[in-house]
Design an enzyme around this catalytic site. Structure first.
Site, PDB file in Angstrom:
ATOM      1  N   ASP A 119     -15.383 -10.971   8.571  1.00  0.00           N
ATOM      2  CA  ASP A 119     -16.539 -11.705   9.075  1.00  0.00           C
ATOM      3  C   ASP A 119     -16.030 -12.804   9.984  1.00  0.00           C
ATOM      4  O   ASP A 119     -14.985 -13.405   9.735  1.00  0.00           O
ATOM      5  CB  ASP A 119     -17.434 -12.244   7.955  1.00  0.00           C
ATOM      6  CG  ASP A 119     -16.742 -13.257   7.055  1.00  0.00           C
ATOM      7  OD1 ASP A 119     -15.495 -13.295   7.004  1.00  0.00           O
ATOM      8  OD2 ASP A 119     -17.466 -14.021   6.392  1.00  0.00           O
ATOM      9  N   HIS A 173      19.402  -3.368  -7.807  1.00  0.00           N
ATOM     10  CA  HIS A 173      18.690  -3.499  -9.080  1.00  0.00           C
ATOM     11  C   HIS A 173      19.496  -2.686 -10.074  1.00  0.00           C
ATOM     12  O   HIS A 173      19.843  -1.539  -9.828  1.00  0.00           O
ATOM     13  CB  HIS A 173      17.270  -2.970  -8.898  1.00  0.00           C
ATOM     14  CG  HIS A 173      16.607  -2.490 -10.135  1.00  0.00           C
ATOM     15  ND1 HIS A 173      16.432  -3.287 -11.237  1.00  0.00           N
ATOM     16  CD2 HIS A 173      16.061  -1.288 -10.459  1.00  0.00           C
ATOM     17  CE1 HIS A 173      15.804  -2.587 -12.176  1.00  0.00           C
ATOM     18  NE2 HIS A 173      15.579  -1.381 -11.728  1.00  0.00           N
ATOM     19  N   TYR A 203      13.240  -3.153 -18.572  1.00  0.00           N
ATOM     20  CA  TYR A 203      12.409  -2.004 -18.934  1.00  0.00           C
ATOM     21  C   TYR A 203      13.308  -0.909 -19.489  1.00  0.00           C
ATOM     22  O   TYR A 203      14.529  -0.912 -19.261  1.00  0.00           O
ATOM     23  CB  TYR A 203      11.576  -1.504 -17.743  1.00  0.00           C
ATOM     24  CG  TYR A 203      12.365  -0.962 -16.581  1.00  0.00           C
ATOM     25  CD1 TYR A 203      12.876   0.340 -16.590  1.00  0.00           C
ATOM     26  CD2 TYR A 203      12.598  -1.745 -15.451  1.00  0.00           C
ATOM     27  CE1 TYR A 203      13.590   0.842 -15.515  1.00  0.00           C
ATOM     28  CE2 TYR A 203      13.313  -1.248 -14.376  1.00  0.00           C
ATOM     29  CZ  TYR A 203      13.811   0.038 -14.406  1.00  0.00           C
ATOM     30  OH  TYR A 203      14.530   0.529 -13.344  1.00  0.00           O
TER      31      TYR A 203
HETATM   32  P1  FAD Z   1      13.985   6.674  -0.011  1.00  0.00           P
HETATM   33  O1  FAD Z   1      13.982   7.502  -1.218  1.00  0.00           O
HETATM   34  O2  FAD Z   1      15.138   5.746   0.169  1.00  0.00           O
HETATM   35  O3  FAD Z   1      13.875   7.646   1.206  1.00  0.00           O
HETATM   36  C1  FAD Z   1      14.085   7.231   2.537  1.00  0.00           C
HETATM   37  C2  FAD Z   1      14.820   8.355   3.201  1.00  0.00           C
HETATM   38  O4  FAD Z   1      14.921   8.090   4.589  1.00  0.00           O
HETATM   39  C3  FAD Z   1      16.233   8.498   2.682  1.00  0.00           C
HETATM   40  O5  FAD Z   1      16.402   9.774   2.145  1.00  0.00           O
HETATM   41  C4  FAD Z   1      17.087   8.251   3.901  1.00  0.00           C
HETATM   42  O6  FAD Z   1      18.244   9.014   3.931  1.00  0.00           O
HETATM   43  C5  FAD Z   1      16.132   8.599   5.030  1.00  0.00           C
HETATM   44  N1  FAD Z   1      16.472   7.947   6.287  1.00  0.00           N
HETATM   45  C6  FAD Z   1      16.712   6.633   6.501  1.00  0.00           C
HETATM   46  N2  FAD Z   1      17.015   6.413   7.775  1.00  0.00           N
HETATM   47  C7  FAD Z   1      16.934   7.602   8.399  1.00  0.00           C
HETATM   48  C8  FAD Z   1      17.144   8.016   9.750  1.00  0.00           C
HETATM   49  N3  FAD Z   1      17.494   7.145  10.702  1.00  0.00           N
HETATM   50  N4  FAD Z   1      16.988   9.321  10.053  1.00  0.00           N
HETATM   51  C9  FAD Z   1      16.641  10.220   9.094  1.00  0.00           C
HETATM   52  N5  FAD Z   1      16.458   9.876   7.800  1.00  0.00           N
HETATM   53  C10 FAD Z   1      16.596   8.582   7.465  1.00  0.00           C
HETATM   54  N6  FAD Z   1      10.187   2.861  -8.562  1.00  0.00           N
HETATM   55  C11 FAD Z   1       9.259   3.132  -9.500  1.00  0.00           C
HETATM   56  O7  FAD Z   1       8.098   3.280  -9.167  1.00  0.00           O
HETATM   57  N7  FAD Z   1       9.579   3.216 -10.814  1.00  0.00           N
HETATM   58  C12 FAD Z   1      10.864   3.024 -11.237  1.00  0.00           C
HETATM   59  O8  FAD Z   1      11.139   3.108 -12.420  1.00  0.00           O
HETATM   60  C13 FAD Z   1      11.857   2.702 -10.284  1.00  0.00           C
HETATM   61  N8  FAD Z   1      13.115   2.441 -10.684  1.00  0.00           N
HETATM   62  C14 FAD Z   1      14.076   2.256  -9.751  1.00  0.00           C
HETATM   63  C15 FAD Z   1      15.394   2.118 -10.188  1.00  0.00           C
HETATM   64  C16 FAD Z   1      16.417   2.015  -9.272  1.00  0.00           C
HETATM   65  C17 FAD Z   1      17.813   1.848  -9.735  1.00  0.00           C
HETATM   66  C18 FAD Z   1      16.116   2.047  -7.881  1.00  0.00           C
HETATM   67  C19 FAD Z   1      17.193   1.973  -6.864  1.00  0.00           C
HETATM   68  C20 FAD Z   1      14.803   2.139  -7.458  1.00  0.00           C
HETATM   69  C21 FAD Z   1      13.778   2.246  -8.380  1.00  0.00           C
HETATM   70  N9  FAD Z   1      12.434   2.372  -7.989  1.00  0.00           N
HETATM   71  C22 FAD Z   1      11.478   2.648  -8.919  1.00  0.00           C
HETATM   72  C23 FAD Z   1      12.028   2.222  -6.576  1.00  0.00           C
HETATM   73  C24 FAD Z   1      11.918   3.569  -5.894  1.00  0.00           C
HETATM   74  O9  FAD Z   1      13.060   4.290  -6.097  1.00  0.00           O
HETATM   75  C25 FAD Z   1      11.705   3.410  -4.399  1.00  0.00           C
HETATM   76  O10 FAD Z   1      10.728   2.451  -4.150  1.00  0.00           O
HETATM   77  C26 FAD Z   1      11.293   4.729  -3.751  1.00  0.00           C
HETATM   78  O11 FAD Z   1      12.166   5.741  -4.106  1.00  0.00           O
HETATM   79  C27 FAD Z   1      11.257   4.616  -2.256  1.00  0.00           C
HETATM   80  O12 FAD Z   1      10.998   5.878  -1.698  1.00  0.00           O
HETATM   81  P2  FAD Z   1      11.158   6.125  -0.148  1.00  0.00           P
HETATM   82  O13 FAD Z   1      10.813   7.534   0.121  1.00  0.00           O
HETATM   83  O14 FAD Z   1      10.442   5.082   0.580  1.00  0.00           O
HETATM   84  O15 FAD Z   1      12.690   5.791   0.139  1.00  0.00           O
HETATM   85  N1  THG Z   2     -15.380 -21.349  10.519  1.00  0.00           N
HETATM   86  C1  THG Z   2     -15.211 -20.671  11.663  1.00  0.00           C
HETATM   87  N2  THG Z   2     -14.934 -19.368  11.662  1.00  0.00           N
HETATM   88  C2  THG Z   2     -14.805 -18.686  10.503  1.00  0.00           C
HETATM   89  C3  THG Z   2     -14.996 -19.349   9.280  1.00  0.00           C
HETATM   90  C4  THG Z   2     -15.281 -20.722   9.309  1.00  0.00           C
HETATM   91  N3  THG Z   2     -14.501 -17.364  10.513  1.00  0.00           N
HETATM   92  C5  THG Z   2     -14.095 -16.716   9.312  1.00  0.00           C
HETATM   93  C6  THG Z   2     -14.870 -17.202   8.131  1.00  0.00           C
HETATM   94  N4  THG Z   2     -14.896 -18.648   8.104  1.00  0.00           N
HETATM   95  C7  THG Z   2     -16.263 -16.717   8.263  1.00  0.00           C
HETATM   96  N5  THG Z   2     -17.070 -17.113   7.181  1.00  0.00           N
HETATM   97  C8  THG Z   2     -18.206 -17.861   7.318  1.00  0.00           C
HETATM   98  C9  THG Z   2     -19.183 -17.665   6.382  1.00  0.00           C
HETATM   99  C10 THG Z   2     -20.414 -18.290   6.521  1.00  0.00           C
HETATM  100  C11 THG Z   2     -20.641 -19.150   7.580  1.00  0.00           C
HETATM  101  C12 THG Z   2     -19.637 -19.389   8.471  1.00  0.00           C
HETATM  102  C13 THG Z   2     -18.412 -18.739   8.355  1.00  0.00           C
HETATM  103  C14 THG Z   2     -21.994 -19.698   7.803  1.00  0.00           C
HETATM  104  N6  THG Z   2     -22.992 -18.803   7.644  1.00  0.00           N
HETATM  105  C15 THG Z   2     -24.367 -19.020   7.933  1.00  0.00           C
HETATM  106  C16 THG Z   2     -25.222 -18.687   6.728  1.00  0.00           C
HETATM  107  O1  THG Z   2     -24.911 -17.748   6.013  1.00  0.00           O
HETATM  108  O2  THG Z   2     -26.149 -19.402   6.518  1.00  0.00           O
HETATM  109  C17 THG Z   2     -24.754 -18.086   9.071  1.00  0.00           C
HETATM  110  C18 THG Z   2     -26.209 -18.092   9.349  1.00  0.00           C
HETATM  111  C19 THG Z   2     -26.566 -17.517  10.688  1.00  0.00           C
HETATM  112  O3  THG Z   2     -25.781 -16.765  11.307  1.00  0.00           O
HETATM  113  O4  THG Z   2     -27.679 -17.821  11.102  1.00  0.00           O
HETATM  114  O5  THG Z   2     -22.169 -20.811   8.144  1.00  0.00           O
HETATM  115  O6  THG Z   2     -15.423 -21.393   8.281  1.00  0.00           O
HETATM  116  N7  THG Z   2     -15.290 -21.313  12.812  1.00  0.00           N
END
Ligand code: FAD
Ligand code: THG
Length: 812
Positions: A538, A225, A256
């Site tokens: 659910d 980036h 930005y």
């Molecule tokens: P890192 O900072 O990479 O830390 C991971 C660490 O793990 C490293 O220090 C590495 O050395 C260590 N490591 C890896 N493997 C091992 C190993 N095997 N053993 C021991 N240590 C290890 N984010 C924002 O929110 N705002 C911004 O403006 C923004 N701008 C950015 C601009 C740039 C140019 C870049 C590059 C990034 C930007 N980001 C921004 C993103 C942000 O920098 C990252 O998402 C964030 O820093 C990630 O943090 P981290 O701790 O996960 O990773």
């Molecule tokens: N079918 C099947 N499994 C599921 C879903 C599905 N699992 C995940 C998700 N969908 C679950 N959601 C619902 C929500 C409502 C109902 C079924 C699945 C349903 N409800 C009756 C009621 O509210 O009237 C239960 C009444 C009762 O228990 O007496 O029919 O779509 N296989």
């Protein structure tokens, strides 16, 4: 209290440091952070980030993470130097589409409790005098956004952790993970070894390399980036403060900006994706040489930057980097525990913006057993297996880079690779002109062009703009026909597992809220709770035999959760059957008439009542038939093996012709679901809600004996709740809101929308919303803010369709 576990954190980037702080604060003080490079130096992404914190996100959880980051870093300093500057955030629009989208973002911020304002070009220029007001149509100002100082914040948190007993050790590259009996026991580095009860991989873009050590796919791609700094601006001569003006986003040009005293820093996402395999990144020696700044990739960005901030024309790009950080297939972080190696945890693909919030949630998860915030969108277990294929991870992560600032419709699918998963009905659906969108890798019909000639199409109200995207009046006609006659819905993508064995019943009884100890042939709607009574999912549980259950789940996360809780003695097993099977939902008042002509099994109400299941033949096809529907109609889910899917479809289709059968898609399905008031887990209800708040108390049997979450529910009921998932109707039929909009009561933000759809049969525009109970009484007038406009809504009695259950419970 048991002694705190020994924790090894891999990586001292901002995530590892924030986690060490949050863990030690909660009393887990035996924390060792191992860093392959030097501490708080160049190397990881943290050292390259300019630290902009824009809090607004389509995902509430991400906004919440960012809010906590702002709150926390705002109070932190390193030797008196602040870790955060609340300079505010300004997002500007140069196109009408963006202007509208900024209003949508204002809604998201409001719904998440972040204060913000939509402002005109003059106010934009007043806040940020460098920008040319003639170029912008308007802006979105978030006063609490600002600039983090990433390395400072990392070190400040590390010092606090060290003050509580944590150790930070540089030049320790982890190269192995020790384990015994399915648990981690420690890590080895190039020069030593460290014992551990818990290993936390916070290795950022090196995550996949660490994952490989423990056979865990970490679906992220390090991508370059571009970030550049200009030469000093003449107009900023004499400035001494690091930054005073709002951080600035110009999403229309993928740009930005921030100040660096008298210079401007410019970040660009407009260039081609530049992925680099995690293995090819060096370790701790800074950026690999192939990722030095590539000026040609920055050209268009520079032109756009000067266009918005004309004074940049007096400067040049003085330095630039192609900095690397992690992108994931859906743009969300990767948080959670290894599914097959206890004690190995991951917190990766996390921005500076979300770092403190993620660390807090992870620490709660580890120490308290449960995070306060709904993490399903970040859960490491959320992916389907097919989504973990290297090419899939690469293509989707590249696309999430390209789309980072795009205006995205909630239904908008990722385009490649498609089609990937198809049900056996796919060819028939294509012949009927299905409009497919993708979910979980599956192609799912939303409506069928073959239904365009249904007379019902003319009864469907038109829609405007956003509500009309990925929508057709045909879906409305399908919903009307399904309630009048009968329709076939492809339910194949609904995930299901078989739970078998002598321990299957006790296992499921322990895991869920409803009484499952019923005769084979019964189906039960039940809930998965966490220990605090939050709704994890659910489910429907069909008892196919004494020791055999088919469970309909919501996502891969449910299967992961169930697997983790399987009894250790092997008395119960789980096997996912989704891929090898298929399902047709045959729903509508004539469903029985269609089915009965095809089978010798008795489908009458007397022989097969509501929520009953049977094995039967439909023509030649052996099926498991379950009398239930997610749409509130008489009908059955019909399951068979994938090889017979084609035959099942054709058999029902042919027999259905005499009854006016149609194929119906997701649009009809979603509309009918909301008319009937059925909740969609993950959208309407999450772990942040208990069953009573969610209107699901009917599925809880407190008297059935122990189940996970039961103790937490003691004393709670529909009467004690302070907030409720509430059914609203919206007067204006043309404006079907998208979800996530704020709801206002008496002019003040009071809650937010979850699901919305037009109810074609009830003739009402429906939105479900979370609201404090005092605003949830039927008849209460409210407003929904939609793209900056307040639309009148009113609380309705639910369900809107078939409140007496006459349609589905009776013989119909
Ligand atoms: P890192 O900072 O990479 O830390 C991971 C660490 O793990 C490293 O220090 C590495 O050395 C260590 N490591 C890896 N493997 C091992 C190993 N095997 N053993 C021991 N240590 C290890 N984010 C924002 O929110 N705002 C911004 O403006 C923004 N701008 C950015 C601009 C740039 C140019 C870049 C590059 C990034 C930007 N980001 C921004 C993103 C942000 O920098 C990252 O998402 C964030 O820093 C990630 O943090 P981290 O701790 O996960 O990773
Ligand atoms: N079918 C099947 N499994 C599921 C879903 C599905 N699992 C995940 C998700 N969908 C679950 N959601 C619902 C929500 C409502 C109902 C079924 C699945 C349903 N409800 C009756 C009621 O509210 O009237 C239960 C009444 C009762 O228990 O007496 O029919 O779509 N296989």
């Amino acid at each position: 209290m048991p002694p705190a576990p020994r924790v090894v954190v891999i990586g001292a980037g901002i995530v590892g440091c924030a986690l060490a702080d949050e863990l030690t604060e909660r009393g887990w003080t035996d924390v060792t952070v191992l860093e392959q490079g030097d501490l708080f130096a160049t190397g990881g992404s943290t050292s390259h980030a300019p630290g902009l914190v824009f809090q607004t996100n389509a995902c509430r959880t991400m906004t919440e993470f960012a809010r906590y980051t702002v709150a926390k870093y705002g109070t932190l300093d390193l030797d008196g130097n602040p870790c955060f500057r609340p300079v505010g955030g300004l997002e500007v629009a140069t196109t009408p589409e963006r202007l509208a989208d900024l209003a949508r973002r204002h809604g998201w911020a409001t719904a998440s409790g972040v204060e913000s304002r939509l402002i005109d070009p003059g106010e934009c220029a007043a806040l940020h005098p460098l920008l040319d007001p003639a170029k912008v149509l308007g802006g979105f100002h978030i006063p609490s956004d600002g600039l983090a100082h990433p390395l400072r914040a990392a070190e400040a948190q590390a010092r606090r952790a060290i003050g509580r007993g944590a150790r930070f050790i540089a030049r320790q590259k982890v190269v192995g993970v020790e384990r015994s009996a399915g648990r981690v026991t420690g890590v080895t580095t190039e020069t030593g070894s460290f014992r551990a009860d818990i290993v936390l991989s916070c290795a950022g873009m090196w995550g996949p390399v660490l994952g490989e050590l423990v056979d865990l796919t970490i679906p992220l791609v390090p991508m370059a980036h571009q970030y550049a700094r200009t030469s000093p601006l003449p107009s900023l001569a004499g400035v001494t403060e690091e930054a005073t003006r709002p951080i600035l986003r110009h999403q229309d040009a993928d740009l930005y900006f921030r100040e660096h005293v008298d210079r401007i820093g410019i970040g660009a996402y407009g260039h081609r994706p530049m992925p680099l395999p995690a293995k090819e990144i060096g370790s701790g020696e800074g950026m690999p040489s192939e990722l030095t700044f590539t000026p040609a990739d920055f050209e268009a960005s520079w032109t756009a930057a000067v266009d918005l901030l004309p004074t940049l024309g007096e400067t040049k790009v003085e330095e630039g980097i192609n900095g690397l950080f992690s992108f994931t297939p859906d743009g969300m972080p990767l948080l959670g525990e290894h599914p097959g190696l206890d004690g190995f945890w991951v917190a990766e693909a996390v921005w500076i913006t979300h770092s403190a919030g993620v660390a807090r949630a992870m620490a709660q998860w580890l120490v308290d057993g449960r995070p306060e915030t709904d993490l399903h969108g970040c859960d490491l277990a959320r992916f389907e297996r097919v989504q973990l294929a290297p090419d899939h991870v690469m293509k989707r992560s590249c696309q999430s880079f390209v789309e980072v600032y795009d205006i995205v419709h909630p239904l908008q699918p990722m385009e490649e690779p498609r089609p990937l998963r198809t049900s056996p009905f796919y060819e028939r659906q294509a012949e009927l002109g299905a409009f497919f969108l993708e979910a979980g890798g599956w192609e799912r019909p939303h409506w069928y062009e073959a239904n365009a000639n249904l007379p019902e199409v003319d009864r469907v109200p038109a829609r405007n703009d956003w509500a009309a995207r990925y929508w057709s009046p045909i879906g409305g006609a399908e919903a009307l026909v399904a309630r009048q006659r009968v329709a076939m819905f492809d339910m194949t993508s609904l995930k299901r597992v078989e739970v078998t064995g002598p321990g299957a019943l006790p296992f499921l009884q322990t895991m869920t809220t409803n009484q499952l100890g019923k005769k084979p042939g019964s189906v039960t709607y039940t809930l998965l709770l966490d220990e605090d009574g939050g709704v994890r999912s659910d489910l429907t549980v069909a008892r196919l035999g004494a020791e055999r259950f088919q469970v309909g789940v919501n996502s891969a996360i449910d299967i992961d959760w169930l697997r983790r809780h399987l009894p250790g003695d092997g008395a119960a097993q789980i096997h996912e059957t989704t891929p090898g099977t298929c399902c047709i939902g045959l729903w509508g008042p004539l469903a029985r008439a269609v089915l009965q002509t095809l089978s010798t099994t008795d489908f009458s109400h007397q022989a097969m009542g509501y929520f009953k299941t049977k094995q039967a033949y439909i023509g030649h096809v052996p099926v498991i038939a379950m009398r239930l529907s997610y749409v509130g109609e008489l009908g059955w889910e019909l399951y068979t093996s994938a090889d017979l899917g084609h035959e099942l479809w054709d058999t029902i289709w042919e027999a259905g012709q005499a009854h006016g059968i149609i194929a119906a898609g997701r649009d009809a399905f979603s509309s009918m679901r909301l008319e009937k008031g059925y909740r969609l887990w993950g959208t309407d209800v999450t772990t942040e809600h208990d069953p009573y708040e969610a209107g699901l108390g009917f599925a809880v049997r407190m008297d059935k004996g122990y189940f996970v979450g039961r103790d937490a529910l003691a004393g709670r009921s529909e009467e004690t709740v302070t907030r409720k998932l509430t059914c609203l109707t919206v007067d204006d039929p043309y404006t079907v809101v998208l979800g996530k909009e704020p709801v206002y009561a008496d002019g003040r933000p009071a809650g937010y929308v979850t699901s919305a759809a037009y109810g074609y049969t009830v003739g009402k525009n429906i939105a479900y919303a979370w609201l404090p109970v005092e605003f949830s009484r039927p008849g209460r007038p409210l407003e929904i803010e939609y793209f900056g406009e307040r639309i009148p809504a009113v609380v309705a009695n639910e369900p809107l369709f078939d409140p007496a259950m006459a349609r589905i419970r009776s013989a119909a």
